[in-house]
Design an enzyme around this catalytic site. Structure first.
Site, mmCIF file in Angstrom:
data_model
loop_
_atom_site.group_PDB
_atom_site.id
_atom_site.type_symbol
_atom_site.label_atom_id
_atom_site.label_comp_id
_atom_site.label_asym_id
_atom_site.label_seq_id
_atom_site.Cartn_x
_atom_site.Cartn_y
_atom_site.Cartn_z
ATOM 1 N N GLU A 41 6.309 -0.008 0.876
ATOM 2 C CA GLU A 41 6.474 -0.899 -0.272
ATOM 3 C C GLU A 41 5.438 -2.017 -0.283
ATOM 4 O OE1 GLU A 41 7.999 -0.512 -2.945
ATOM 5 O OE2 GLU A 41 9.219 1.210 -2.408
ATOM 6 N N TYR A 124 10.920 -7.901 -6.173
ATOM 7 C CA TYR A 124 10.860 -6.448 -6.265
ATOM 8 C C TYR A 124 11.067 -5.777 -4.901
ATOM 9 C CZ TYR A 124 9.114 -1.793 -6.060
ATOM 10 O OH TYR A 124 9.029 -0.472 -5.773
ATOM 11 N N ASP A 142 9.914 -2.889 -11.250
ATOM 12 C CA ASP A 142 8.478 -3.151 -11.141
ATOM 13 C C ASP A 142 7.895 -3.055 -12.552
ATOM 14 O OD1 ASP A 142 8.402 -0.492 -11.785
ATOM 15 O OD2 ASP A 142 7.302 0.155 -10.014
#
Length: 269
Positions: A41, A124, A142
């Site tokens: 991520e 996020y 996102d």
DNA sequence: ATCCCGTTGA
DNA sequence: TCAACGGGAT
């Protein structure tokens, strides 16, 4: 924000059907190890999947656990990061590893507040970790998911982040939350860019050639092959003005990527 | 030359 | 709220 129940159901069917036919199989979609999820991520922040893939595999091979990463040198980490850009992220990742080892005894917390305290983890990414590593029933948004929701529900481009988050939570299915997000992201990729983002030049970046950024990159590259560097060395390599070099050095120092001792520039720690 | 896209800190 | 942060494919 109110949306018709039938509309939600049909949206869910559409997205699920799209995923069944066009979903991407990506290595970080096959794992739920919090470490690997976090690495993926953070790499994926501002960075395309194709660029991340080889770096992600190499990174996990070289630093397979929080522990291994926490023991790695910044030099080795930045070398592994080379090509991804936004070098701060590599150091954030190492800081996270140190915090997980020291403060959390090697176990990543699954509490949203704790996650958001970690460097480089914001709105996020904290949600993404809870979904992809801890299987929580939660929504994350996102820019692609945002685009999909705006488009599907005909919302104005200036819809606030909190409204979008609320809507995302509203349309969230009961189960298979991971797949739902993968599906939304893949579906959103097929949609045209948000007009207002183009208008606002959101994707526009200043020219790389001749930029301070270019010098920053060169300094970091040099410091992954030698212990320190001086202003003079940088001038020789980059042929840039003293002012520009001073600016780049000062910026890197502010970002805690380098430190200066007796006019020599070192990687932090 | 254009495109991708989340977090931080002021 | 907004600028700064990034490099490589196309």
């Amino acid at each position: 924000m109110k949306v018709d129940v039938q509309e939600i159901k049909s949206f869910q069917r559409k997205i699920r059907e799209f995923y069944r036919q066009h979903g991407r199989e990506l290595p970080f979609r096959l794992i739920d190890d919090p470490y690997a999820v976090t690495v993926s991520e953070i790499m994926l922040q501002q960075t395309q999947v194709d660029r991340v893939l080889p770096k992600y595999r190499a990174w996990l091979k070289k630093y397979p656990t929080w522990k291994k990463l926490s023991l790695a040198s910044n030099k080795s980490i930045l070398a592994s990061w080379s090509g991804l850009g936004y070098n701060r992220r590599a150091l954030y990742l190492k800081s996270i590893a140190e915090i997980i080892i020291e403060k959390y005894h090697g176990v990543m917390p699954s509490d949203i507040k704790e996650l958001k305290q970690l460097p480089g983890i914001g709105e996020y990414t904290s949600h993404a970790i809870l979904i992809f590593a801890f299987n929580k029933r939660l929504a994350t948004v996102d820019t692609n998911i945002r685009k999909a929701l705006l488009s599907e529900f005909n919302l104005p481009p200036d819809t606030s982040d909190s409204e979008i988050q609320e809507l995302a939570q509203l349309v969230l299915p009961k189960t298979k939350i991971r797949q739902w997000h993968y599906a939304l992201m893949d579906f959103a990729k097929t949609l045209p860019k948000e007009i207002h983002l183009i208008y606002k030049n959101k994707y526009k970046q200043s020219k790389f050639d001749g930029s301070i950024r270019q010098i920053r990159g060169e300094i970091i590259r040099q410091l992954t092959t030698q212990p320190f560097i001086t202003h003079k060395d940088i001038a020789k390599i980059t042929k840039r003005t003293e002012t520009d070099i001073a600016q780049a050095v000062s910026d890197l120092q502010k970002d805690k990527i380098i430190i200066i001792k007796e006019d020599k520039i070192y990687l932090q720690k």
